[in-house]
Enzyme design. Structure first.
Site, short mmCIF file in Angstrom:
data_model
loop_
_atom_site.label_atom_id
_atom_site.label_comp_id
_atom_site.label_asym_id
_atom_site.label_seq_id
_atom_site.Cartn_x
_atom_site.Cartn_y
_atom_site.Cartn_z
N HIS A 1 -53.62 -31.48 25.02
CA HIS A 1 -54.61 -31.16 26.05
C HIS A 1 -54.10 -31.69 27.38
O HIS A 1 -53.09 -32.39 27.46
CB HIS A 1 -55.96 -31.79 25.71
CG HIS A 1 -55.92 -33.29 25.72
ND1 HIS A 1 -55.30 -34.02 24.71
CD2 HIS A 1 -56.38 -34.20 26.62
CE1 HIS A 1 -55.39 -35.30 24.99
NE2 HIS A 1 -56.04 -35.46 26.15
N HIS B 1 -50.48 -33.37 26.80
CA HIS B 1 -50.11 -34.48 25.93
C HIS B 1 -51.05 -34.55 24.73
O HIS B 1 -52.10 -33.90 24.72
CB HIS B 1 -50.16 -35.81 26.69
CG HIS B 1 -51.51 -36.11 27.27
ND1 HIS B 1 -51.96 -35.55 28.44
CD2 HIS B 1 -52.55 -36.89 26.83
CE1 HIS B 1 -53.18 -35.97 28.71
NE2 HIS B 1 -53.57 -36.79 27.74
N ASP C 1 -55.90 -33.67 30.95
CA ASP C 1 -57.10 -34.47 31.17
C ASP C 1 -58.06 -33.91 32.21
O ASP C 1 -59.24 -34.25 32.20
CB ASP C 1 -56.71 -35.90 31.56
CG ASP C 1 -56.18 -36.69 30.37
OD1 ASP C 1 -56.49 -36.31 29.22
OD2 ASP C 1 -55.45 -37.67 30.58
N ARG D 1 -54.41 -47.90 14.95
CA ARG D 1 -53.77 -47.81 16.28
C ARG D 1 -54.82 -48.13 17.33
O ARG D 1 -55.82 -47.42 17.45
CB ARG D 1 -53.22 -46.40 16.48
CG ARG D 1 -52.61 -46.08 17.84
CD ARG D 1 -52.35 -44.58 17.86
NE ARG D 1 -51.58 -44.12 18.99
CZ ARG D 1 -52.10 -43.72 20.15
NH1 ARG D 1 -53.41 -43.78 20.34
NH2 ARG D 1 -51.32 -43.25 21.11
#
Length: 679
Positions: free
Chosen positions: A551, A623, A553, A633
């Site tokens: 996508h 990204h 931002d 994570r």
């Protein structure tokens, strides 16, 4: 005898009713409603039957209205009418003609007066979402894939449908030819097919598609204008209490029609589900053609198309040089295509009429609105233009979706401000622009403290409307904001100094990004989130999804068009983004940059404690995050804006809490203030 006559009359009426019903098209809103009801009853065969019929009915209503309006307009023309009576005679004959034509083909027009909400559902392709689910339940994955693909073309931001499509592609019986857009607009379909062949160097094949695209475009333009002849909603006017003259009423209606026709330019250049048109769309056809024809040795056609392009962009330096070059080869002049001349002449007339309209609906000449010169292209050798890739030819993504970067002249490499922070990868090393990877932004101890804070304070889906995972069902997703950690600190559920650390390191990241990208104005927080993604055991085999899909931002990524549409629901005001990682002891979870196609990976970054990835938020930096397949994570996710109007409200509230605590020196001597009092 009398009874027999009555019986005969009744039978005649019944027969006529049966004949009429057999010739009447069923209303698509009724069929749509039946399909939705069947869906919730689990009657999937009926869903398919009703929904396919609804789509067919919707299409037939549209085509009938177009054909009837065009035929009746052609049969009853105004010509050079000089008297008022003749004008109204044509109006009456035309209206009667259209009513008879439509009712003969569709049945009573009142049956096909549908609410705006239903029409919007069809325009948004909602029926195809129901269809793909029904076909899947019926064990027909090929048809389900086709319906899903059709829906996804108009709704590319629909994450779940994108994942469904990936699953369909892996199913037995689903082939590439099944992934078709059932609602594809012929002119756009041909255009993109031409672009693909052009980029492959197949100029002969490209010409065929571009010529088809032009033919379909002008046909679609005529149809769009025909649809404009229908009823219109008059803005800010109550026609129940209308007290103006007949001439003013007619003027208002035709001004609405003219405005609608003028907007056909925008409509035909807009892809399904998007609000913004493709810049320079129609002129691009002639630009592609002029170069393709030249490559084929057909210089006459190249000259004609180049001259047609100049009709849209008069005086364009690059194309003017091409025209001169073609003239030198041919030793004679040429003429632009007549269809382009006629098209522009008509739109110029519409613009002139709109400017004298009585309801302030006038808009500037179409050239300034819908196709602007691409500009900035250089050609020292005076050879005809090529696309050099879609982005060079349609620079809307670079222009529209990188406002911050453009304003700052795409600078980077500024001071890192802190002694221990190390530059690891710059934009060049990351194969892009406005990208950076920095290490040692925070220490191991700070990573450990923030990780402990994340485990203590995070709540499922915080910041994402309560969803366990907004992106994949194979991972658990937790997050918390700065203000929430301060609240937990006050309540004694976490150390208050850890909440302060979260606040401080986010400010540290903001100042580093502002300095490194050499921004000449303040970078404000747009949203800050401490987030952890945890692989769910037993759900990691054969994963083909991402932890976070590809996508951008601040815009809606449209991989097939190589566009990123800066429009809601994207956070269009965000200018820069950053991720500060707290750990690296997990499998998968790499951060990746891609090309606009959302497939070609240009750089991959492995998270580790203290590593910061920063980048501009537009379509230049698509990204995503690869699947986290083992472990957890954790990172601090930050988004920034250059516009102070879009500063994060929670951050401003957190600033007030921190300032109050600082003023009272309460960090080491106990806490005597409730942060909630500062909200």
């Amino acid at each position: 005898m009398d009874v027999t006559s009555k019986l005969y009359g009744v039978l005649t009426c019944i027969l006529q009713a049966l004949l009429l019903s057999s010739a009447t098209l069923q209303p698509f809103d009724l069929l749509y409603n039946n399909a939705v009801e069947a869906f919730y009853k689990g009657e999937y065969g009926d869903v398919v039957r009703y929904m396919e019929s609804a789509l067919s009915s919707f299409s037939e209503v549209r085509e009938t209205r177009i054909s009837c309006r065009l035929r009746c307009t052609d049969h009853h023309r105004f010509g050079d009418l000089q008297i008022e009576e003749a004008f109204f005679e044509v109006i009456l004959h035309r209206a009667n003609c259209m009513n008879e034509c439509i009712e003969r083909k569709l049945g009573a027009q009142s049956m096909h007066k549908v609410s705006d909400d239903v029409i919007q559902d069809f325009n948004r392709r909602i029926p195809y979402n129901y269809l793909q689910l029904a076909y899947r339940k019926l064990g027909q994955p090929d048809k389900a894939a086709s319906a899903a693909h059709t829906y996804f073309q108009a709704n590319p931001e629909h994450v779940e449908m994108g994942e469904d499509l990936e699953q369909y592609k892996a199913m037995q019986g689903v082939k590439e030819e099944h992934l078709i857009d059932r609602e594809a607009r012929p002119h756009q379909k041909a255009f993109f097919a031409g672009v693909k062949l052009y980029d492959e160097g197949n100029y002969e094949g490209a010409v065929t598609f571009f010529e088809e695209a032009l033919e379909e475009y002008y046909r679609a333009d005529v149809e769009c204008q025909a649809l404009c002849e229908g009823p219109h909603h008059f803005q800010e006017q109550d026609h129940v209490l209308y007290r103006y003259s007949l001439s003013e009423l007619i003027s208002d209606h035709y001004t609405q029609v003219l405005h609608c026709e003028h907007e056909c330019v925008r409509d035909l250049a807009t892809r399904p589900g998007r609000l913004s048109p493709m810049e320079n769309y129609l002129p691009l056809h002639y630009d592609y053609l002029q170069f393709a024809y030249f490559q084929m040795g057909r210089t006459d056609e190249a000259l004609t198309c180049a001259l047609a392009y100049l009709l849209f962009h008069e005086g364009d330096e690059f194309m003017t040089e091409n025209v001169e070059y073609y003239r030198e080869i041919l030793q004679h002049d040429g003429q632009p295509r007549k269809v382009a001349e006629q098209y522009l002449r008509r739109h110029k007339q519409e613009s002139d009429l709109l400017l004298i309209g009585g309801d302030n609906l006038g808009v500037p000449y179409v050239e300034g609105n819908y196709w602007s010169s691409t500009g900035g292209r250089e050609d020292a050798n005076r050879i005809p233009s090529g696309t050099d890739g879609w982005m060079d030819y349609v620079p809307i993504s670079a222009k529209k979706n990188n406002t911050a970067a453009t304003a700052q002249d795409l600078r980077d490499g500024g001071p890192l401000l802190y002694e221990n922070v190390r530059l690891v990868l710059n934009s060049q090393a990351l194969n892009g622009s406005q990208r950076v990877v920095l290490d040692d932004v925070i220490t191991d101890d700070e990573c450990s403290e923030l990780s402990h804070l994340a485990h203590s304070v995070t709540a499922a889906g915080d910041g994402y409307k309560g969803k366990m995972s907004p992106h994949t069902p194979n991972e658990k997703f937790e997050g918390a904001t700065v203000l929430k950690t301060l609240k937990y600190g006050y309540e004694g559920r976490v150390p208050l100094k850890s909440a302060r650390l979260f606040y401080d390191i986010s400010e540290k990241a903001r100042s580093i990004i502002e300095s490194y990208f050499m921004l000449n104005s303040t970078l404000h927080f747009s949203y800050t989130h401490l987030v952890c993604r945890t692989a769910i055991s037993g759900q990691q085999e054969y994963r083909n999804d991402l932890s976070h899909p590809i996508h951008a931002d601040n815009c809606l990524l449209d991989p097939e068009a190589n566009e990123c549409w800066k429009e809601p629901p994207a956070y269009t005001y965000r200018d820069y983004s950053a991720l500060l990682y707290l750990n690296g002891d997990f499998d998968g979870g790499e951060f990746i940059f891609t090309e606009m196609d959302a497939k070609t990976v240009t750089a991959s970054v492995k998270p580790r404690c203290g590593r910061l990835v920063g980048f501009s938020s537009g379509g230049e930096n698509p990204h995503g995050v690869r699947a986290v397949t083992r472990g957890q994570r954790c990172a601090v996710a930050l988004w920034f804006t250059l516009d102070p109007l879009y500063r994060e409200l929670e951050r401003l509230q957190a600033d007030e809490v921190i300032q109050t605590l600082d003023n009272q020196h309460m960090w080491d001597h106990g806490l005597h203030i409730n942060p909630k009092d500062e909200l």
